[in-house]
Design a protein around this motif. Structure first.
Motif, PDB file in Angstrom:
ATOM      1  N   HIS A   1      58.598  67.424 139.096  1.00 35.84           N
ATOM      2  CA  HIS A   1      58.389  67.445 137.647  1.00 35.84           C
ATOM      3  C   HIS A   1      56.917  67.675 137.304  1.00 35.84           C
TER       4      HIS A   1
ATOM      5  N   GLY B   1      55.658  70.894 135.232  1.00 36.13           N
ATOM      6  CA  GLY B   1      54.838  70.715 134.036  1.00 36.13           C
ATOM      7  C   GLY B   1      53.561  71.526 134.097  1.00 36.13           C
TER       8      GLY B   1
ATOM      9  N   MET C   1      56.800  66.947 130.361  1.00 32.06           N
ATOM     10  CA  MET C   1      57.383  67.013 131.705  1.00 32.06           C
ATOM     11  C   MET C   1      56.367  66.557 132.747  1.00 32.06           C
TER      12      MET C   1
END
Length: 87
Positions: A55, A59, A31
């Motif tokens: 994102h 992550g 991610m």
């Protein structure tokens, strides 16, 4: 604690929990990397950059959570092994 229960705890940790944590860490890294790629390719579009930033942040949060879960699991299993060993 009996030797069988200590072995069971160790087997659950080794064969079930650790692989799940490793897989989830890999998902968090994927991610993060996807967010970087999305951010770079969307450099000309503000909306795509914002999605890429989200994102990346997700992550990073996922990686920290998985490292924390791994540490907590090792603390808990170490605690049980110390009790079982009679220390």
């Amino acid at each position: 604690m009996s030797a069988e229960s200590l072995k069971l705890i160790n087997n659950i940790k080794t064969f079930i929990i650790n692989p799940i944590i490793g897989f989830m860490f890999a998902v968090a890294v994927a991610m993060f990397l996807y967010g970087i790629v999305e951010y770079i390719y969307g450099a000309d579009n503000e909306e795509k950059r914002e999605v890429g930033k989200r994102h990346i942040i997700y992550g990073i949060i996922g990686m920290f959570v998985m490292v924390g879960v791994f540490g907590i699991m090792n603390l808990i299993s170490g605690f049980w092994f110390e009790i079982g060993a009679g220390y």
